[in-house]
Write a protein that holds these residues in place. Structure first.
Motif, mmCIF file in Angstrom:
data_model
loop_
_atom_site.group_PDB
_atom_site.id
_atom_site.type_symbol
_atom_site.label_atom_id
_atom_site.label_comp_id
_atom_site.label_asym_id
_atom_site.label_seq_id
_atom_site.Cartn_x
_atom_site.Cartn_y
_atom_site.Cartn_z
ATOM 1 N N ASP A 23 13.188 13.485 -0.747
ATOM 2 C CA ASP A 23 14.298 14.165 -0.682
ATOM 3 C C ASP A 23 14.251 15.161 -1.985
ATOM 4 O O ASP A 23 13.066 15.287 -2.288
ATOM 5 C CB ASP A 23 15.273 13.307 -1.418
ATOM 6 N N SER A 82 12.811 13.387 3.995
ATOM 7 C CA SER A 82 14.696 12.750 3.752
ATOM 8 C C SER A 82 15.314 13.938 3.581
ATOM 9 O O SER A 82 16.448 13.336 3.642
ATOM 10 C CB SER A 82 14.245 11.287 3.346
ATOM 11 N N SER A 83 15.387 15.087 2.925
ATOM 12 C CA SER A 83 16.114 15.067 2.528
ATOM 13 C C SER A 83 16.768 16.586 2.882
ATOM 14 O O SER A 83 16.580 16.374 4.402
ATOM 15 C CB SER A 83 15.750 16.754 2.026
ATOM 16 N N SER A 84 18.535 16.264 3.370
ATOM 17 C CA SER A 84 18.919 16.663 4.438
ATOM 18 C C SER A 84 18.025 18.430 4.914
ATOM 19 O O SER A 84 19.534 19.195 5.506
ATOM 20 C CB SER A 84 20.796 17.114 3.599
ATOM 21 N N ARG A 125 21.316 7.399 4.213
ATOM 22 C CA ARG A 125 19.989 7.995 3.734
ATOM 23 C C ARG A 125 19.250 6.930 4.413
ATOM 24 O O ARG A 125 17.980 6.893 4.828
ATOM 25 C CB ARG A 125 19.649 8.157 2.550
ATOM 26 N N ASP A 146 14.268 9.741 -4.289
ATOM 27 C CA ASP A 146 15.505 10.013 -3.762
ATOM 28 C C ASP A 146 16.756 9.788 -4.787
ATOM 29 O O ASP A 146 15.634 9.955 -6.492
ATOM 30 C CB ASP A 146 16.533 8.925 -2.644
ATOM 31 N N SER A 150 22.652 11.993 -3.034
ATOM 32 C CA SER A 150 22.248 11.615 -1.564
ATOM 33 C C SER A 150 21.806 10.139 -1.520
ATOM 34 O O SER A 150 22.714 9.189 -0.392
ATOM 35 C CB SER A 150 21.597 12.178 -1.256
ATOM 36 N N GLY A 151 21.168 9.342 -2.375
ATOM 37 C CA GLY A 151 21.001 7.862 -2.206
ATOM 38 C C GLY A 151 21.402 6.622 -2.316
ATOM 39 O O GLY A 151 20.562 5.706 -2.821
ATOM 40 N N ARG A 217 22.664 16.338 0.948
ATOM 41 C CA ARG A 217 22.020 16.642 -0.747
ATOM 42 C C ARG A 217 20.778 16.088 -0.546
ATOM 43 O O ARG A 217 20.133 15.902 -1.577
ATOM 44 C CB ARG A 217 22.635 16.622 -1.660
#
Length: 217
Positions: A23, A82-84, A125, A146, A150-151, A217
């Motif tokens: 992330d 894995s981040s947006s 996520r 993460d 967001s996680g 995020r």
């Protein structure tokens, strides 16, 4: 500056290397002074000072911690975003961000399947990571980096020791990011192969679930 070993060029021989699911916001980027929208403007040539933005986009301590992980693993890691951020940045733009921010080893080490999946429907996520593992995982050790915003869906994983992500998730506090205190669990996960003939591998093969798309995020 990043050492030579961290900048090792990826080759076909590197298949099977441990994987870092990475992330960005509140792991590396603390949105102070710049955040994801600034980085996007910079890589698209719409910011007045793009190089400054990209040099300062990641906080100093999280960068040092991630480089310490990479060096401790001899530079032999693969990274999956894995981040947006992956929803609005191309691979080339993501690589530019990491290179200019002086963590170019991430750009060099991006996995061929460099991003967790994005879909038309909203997902958590954990679903995105499980979907990637279901489709592309070849038995490599891995860790998930993460944050606890967001996680959220990754919270409490360690309570189920049979869960394939147990003891493989680090959730950074919002506004803090990676710290040296995270190093032991990160390195343990990356050095610990999936147990032979255990539920861990079986669970991974069954973990892919339909996903949804979200800027989270």
């Amino acid at each position: 500056m990043v050492s030579v070993v961290t900048m090792k060029t990826a080759t076909a021989e590197d298949e099977g290397l441990p994987i870092v699911f990475l992330d960005i916001d509140d792991v590396l980027c603390l949105n102070n002074p710049y955040g994801g929208s600034d980085a996007l403007e910079a890589v698209k040539g719409r910011h007045a000072d793009p190089d400054t933005v990209l040099r300062e986009i990641f906080a100093a301590e999280p960068k040092r911690v991630l480089e310490s992980v990479h060096k401790a693993m001899g530079g032999r890691l693969r990274y999956v975003i894995s981040s947006s951020w992956r929803q609005v940045f191309s691979r080339e733009q993501i690589e530019r961000v990491f290179r200019t921010a002086d963590v170019g080893f991430v750009a060099v080490g991006l996995h061929e399947k460099w991003e967790t999946p994005t879909r038309l429907r909203r997902t958590d996520r954990i679903e995105e990571i499980e979907s990637w593992l279901h489709h592309y995982h070849q038995g490599e050790a891995f860790v998930v980096l993460d944050d606890d915003y967001s996680g959220t869906s990754l919270t409490g994983i360690d309570e189920d020791l049979k869960h394939p992500l147990a003891a493989r998730v680090v959730l950074c506090p919002v506004g803090v990011g990676l710290t040296v205190e995270h190093l032991p669990i990160i390195l343990d996960a990356l050095r610990r192969p999936l147990a032979e003939n255990s539920d861990e591998r079986d669970n991974l093969s069954e973990s892919g679930r339909p996903g949804r798309n979200v800027w989270c995020r």
